[in-house]
Design a protein around this motif. Structure first.
Motif, PDB file in Angstrom:
ATOM      1  N   TYR A   1      29.024  15.256 -11.983  1.00 52.08           N
ATOM      2  CA  TYR A   1      27.837  16.050 -12.303  1.00 52.08           C
ATOM      3  C   TYR A   1      27.321  15.715 -13.697  1.00 52.08           C
ATOM      4  O   TYR A   1      28.067  15.804 -14.674  1.00 52.08           O
TER       5      TYR A   1
ATOM      6  N   GLN B   1      20.963  14.480  -3.074  1.00 51.18           N
ATOM      7  CA  GLN B   1      22.081  13.729  -3.619  1.00 51.18           C
ATOM      8  C   GLN B   1      21.483  12.465  -4.191  1.00 51.18           C
ATOM      9  O   GLN B   1      20.532  11.906  -3.638  1.00 51.18           O
TER      10      GLN B   1
ATOM     11  N   GLN C   1      24.790  18.188   4.055  1.00 55.75           N
ATOM     12  CA  GLN C   1      25.636  17.816   2.921  1.00 55.75           C
ATOM     13  C   GLN C   1      27.013  17.380   3.385  1.00 55.75           C
ATOM     14  O   GLN C   1      27.548  16.387   2.932  1.00 55.75           O
TER      15      GLN C   1
ATOM     16  N   ASN D   1      28.259   9.597  -7.177  1.00 52.19           N
ATOM     17  CA  ASN D   1      27.204  10.352  -6.492  1.00 52.19           C
ATOM     18  C   ASN D   1      27.128  11.741  -7.113  1.00 52.19           C
ATOM     19  O   ASN D   1      28.136  12.265  -7.589  1.00 52.19           O
ATOM     20  N   GLN D   2      25.954  12.357  -7.095  1.00 55.11           N
ATOM     21  CA  GLN D   2      25.914  13.775  -7.448  1.00 55.11           C
ATOM     22  C   GLN D   2      24.985  14.536  -6.516  1.00 55.11           C
ATOM     23  O   GLN D   2      23.981  14.035  -6.047  1.00 55.11           O
ATOM     24  N   TRP D   3      25.384  15.775  -6.219  1.00 57.38           N
ATOM     25  CA  TRP D   3      24.555  16.738  -5.500  1.00 57.38           C
ATOM     26  C   TRP D   3      23.924  17.636  -6.548  1.00 57.38           C
ATOM     27  O   TRP D   3      24.647  18.250  -7.337  1.00 57.38           O
TER      28      TRP D   3
ATOM     29  N   ASP E   1      28.193  13.763   2.835  1.00 56.96           N
ATOM     30  CA  ASP E   1      29.229  13.627   1.812  1.00 56.96           C
ATOM     31  C   ASP E   1      30.426  12.830   2.348  1.00 56.96           C
ATOM     32  O   ASP E   1      30.991  11.992   1.638  1.00 56.96           O
TER      33      ASP E   1
ATOM     34  N   ASN F   1      32.070  12.038  -6.311  1.00 59.12           N
ATOM     35  CA  ASN F   1      31.079  12.953  -6.863  1.00 59.12           C
ATOM     36  C   ASN F   1      31.365  13.289  -8.317  1.00 59.12           C
ATOM     37  O   ASN F   1      32.520  13.350  -8.743  1.00 59.12           O
TER      38      ASN F   1
END
Lengths: 470, 470
Positions: free
Chosen positions: B67, B159, B51, B135-137, B55, B65
């Motif tokens: 969510y 991701q 990550q 982007n999202q994790w 990242d 990032n």
């Protein structure tokens, strides 16, 4: 000419101010499924900084990160009686997977004590395996009937720690250590929130715990927000999942456990503690952007702000460049105020000639002209000063709105008129606590006589801190 | 006396070796709900390093990032026809929340293109808002009938990037940039896997994409693993969600989009590329623990390994101390071999007198006695050498097991006997691809004649790389 307010003033309508700020600062949107939220990049950046600061502290107390499944068999939840009673009304249930109805419905995790214990019961064999110290960063779901962004959402992000120990004392000490060295240290030191550390009454405990430690912050409107909790679980889950270890004396013993969590709700707390009528104010130690360097107009200003940014980065400051000279400067300034970046450095044509810049400080307010060459030496001190200011303001706000009272009626009066009350627990008791509940007032925590965290509910001299809460 | 093998040898039963390694190295367990997994701390440590390395690269190409919610209204999925067709069989559906049946069932996200577009359609107004790079994790759920830990699990971590651009060219260039600068750079540079970068055939494309770029790695048994993909979505989702922008010429235009993802499946790839009959071998740049300093026995050895660890940390090496002298040394050595820590430094009573330690290298193998004072200078070079060795071995393994063929029959022969085949796409074509599928063989990617990524499916000289895949 008075400014047109960007936000509904706090004094006029605090909840609407909160929602205005979240919209205008582009922090979050409501998701399409009721109670869910979309965390936009600027707010997610706050969460990333919270994660990295917290994660370092969690690792420093010895816990390691792992990941447990989102889906929990429904039957697991029912194994611990208090636990299922507490969470059953909030569960989201998956009944279909891969196009078929499932034999056993699965629950979307509301918290992970049950599924973690199913693993712990396999991983723990002997006393050599203890303590077992695990943390996870994850999303959880608790169906919310009255959602509010960041504060109460159907889905939220959090960290949840789960540990197993050989003795009750070890578990108690570890729960207290997390409370103090991870949570309080982070909240006071980074969030700049002067939290109260206390103990929950039995009524307010986590479902399945034998003791809950809490951190309570006072919001701008005088209400309380629970910012984190650390629980002693006793052997409740160990018994439900048969998590036992072989002791040095050859006997099989149940492990003693803790769990502890903090969530994206801290973002809501941050807003409600430090926000003002112009927007958010982000504590410098938390800020992903500590200083924004703004070119007012012209290519020369753009080149200069980039040079300034490089020099500030070399001085250890987290900087962003704002070179959007095709957007009116006033609109950009309002936006950075809304987002609460601690320091704004503005460079216009006149500054270029003079070798100066305008330094605008979000936290104490005010603007002054400074020499560009002085900025790298100046900024670190300013940021530390601002950090301390926020913490001091948070403490002063709480102290000024907390009343010492000796009757339940006075406690209710204080709590329903925008403040907190301190009342001897021997006066209030569980009966008084029930009376408070009728007015939507609760005991936020118990404190010992000297302000420390009590080791028993009913220790002589315990004081109850009473408030309305989010 | 030959060692008793700790794991089933790879040559004997590769899938069982894989599962043995995961169990014995304590990487993961199966979760109670079919297809879910528990990622144990050592493997989660690998994921954390993945990550952080990824990242940094994702941020370097300009994405931020955010969510988005786990729960997606079922109706969203159906708006893009190919998308719903691709994902419908794998969905987990929540029908009950908060104790009631829901009016509209919600889907647990299998991927987020739909819910992201619902936001993008609000956030994007004019060309000034583009490109929008997010982007999202997160965790995602795709119901798996034949799960295998890390490789195919009902829930996995990943991701997912989602971007919107003004033109098709911008979107195409960005998808290619992620493919190369984020994914390929990370996989070759950190994971030490010599991935092939290619283009998927229409048959293998993501559901809803107009083009999919892929990174394919050859596993120890000669099968392929797709390690990441980067998609051009065209305007498919923009049309379904009305994501439009006001162009500079005053017209309303649909945005052109990309999405791209990598998952915890990379942990499975890492095992199957670098693992050997003694366990995992972790590339030093990925390793959370690059060197373990082991005290064989005695308090003096414990004190010495702590001093060594401090000196190595000062030299920039990520070190763990193993001072568990109450556990037999042999068992600990086997455990560190299983976990694949690149360098093991052992200190016993004889070493103390001589000022030496035993340096055991996991990647090339072998042990030698070295002066303790030399270790800080020695280790950084050793670790870089080991990193390069793994990448080279991965490339040589792939090259040695790849055959150039000119008939479909030969391609099937190569792919079903533990290798890959390269066959002209003009020879294979979509008909040949269908024939491969009958033997569970697929086109992993198309390459241009010079080995680069083709810009069209049917460009002259395109070569199809054909294999069995996980």
């Amino acid at each position: 000419m008075p400014k047109t307010p960007v936000l509904t003033p706090r004094a006029q309508d605090f909840p609407r101010w909160y929602q205005d700020l979240i919209n205008k600062a582009e922090l979050a949107d409501n998701g399409p499924v009721r109670g869910t939220m979309i965390i936009r990049p600027y707010a997610y950046g706050l969460w990333e900084r919270m994660q990295s600061e917290m994660d370092a502290r969690i690792k420093a107390v010895g816990a390691e990160n792992a990941y447990f499944p989102l889906f929990i068999p429904q039957s697991y939840l029912t194994r611990e009686a208090d636990h299922v009673e507490g969470f059953a009304p909030e569960l989201a249930v998956v009944t279909h997977g891969g196009g078929k109805e499932l034999d056993e419905p699965v629950v979307v995790r509301p918290t992970s004590e049950t599924i973690v214990n199913a693993s712990f019961s396999k991983w723990v064999q002997s006393y050599r395996d203890l303590p077992l110290l695990i943390n996870q960063w994850a999303n959880v779901v608790r169906w919310e009937l009255r959602p509010r962004v960041f504060l109460r959402t159907t889905e939220f992000l959090w960290q949840e720690g789960h540990t197993a120990h050989a003795t009750r004392e070890d578990a108690r000490d570890f729960a207290a250590r997390v409370h103090r060295e991870v949570y309080a240290d982070f909240m006071t030191g980074v969030l700049g929130i002067d939290v109260l550390l206390g103990r929950k009454t039995p009524r307010e405990r986590f479902a399945g715990a034998i003791n809950t430690l809490t951190l309570e912050g006072m919001m701008g409107d005088g209400k309380a927000l629970q910012l984190g909790t650390s629980h002693e679980l006793g052997t409740n889950f160990a018994q439900a999942f048969d998590t036992r270890y072989l002791a040095a004396d050859g006997r099989q013993e149940y492990v003693w456990q803790t769990s502890w969590g903090t969530t994206t709700r801290m973002i809501g707390g941050l807003i409600m503690v430090h926000g003002d009528d112009d927007g958010l104010r982000v504590p410098p130690r938390l800020a992903a952007v500590q200083a924004v360097v703004v070119a007012i107009k012209g290519d020369e200003a753009v080149a200069e702000v980039r040079r300034i940014a490089d020099r500030l980065r070399a001085a250890g400051v987290r900087v962003r460049v704002d070179d959007r000279t095709d957007t009116p400067f006033g609109r950009r300034a309002v936006d950075w105020e809304l987002k609460g970046v601690p320091v704004r450095i503005e460079v216009g044509p006149r500054d270029l000639a003079a070798g100066t810049a305008v330094l605008a400080r979000r936290i104490p307010g005010g603007k002054e002209s400074v020499r560009i060459d002085d900025l790298p030496a100046l900024l670190p001190g300013i940021l530390e000063e601002d950090q301390a200011t926020l913490l001091r303001q948070s403490r002063e706000h709480r102290e000024s709105r907390t009343a010492d009272v000796t009757t339940v009626a006075d406690a209710i009066e204080a709590a329903t008129s925008g403040g907190w009350a301190r009342i001897p627990w021997s006066v209030l008791g569980q009966e008084g606590e029930a009376t408070l509940a009728e007015q939507a007032v609760s005991v936020r925590c118990l404190l010992a006589e000297d302000g420390s965290v009590p080791t028993e509910d009913d220790a002589p001299g315990n004081v109850a801190v009473v408030a309305r809460a989010y």
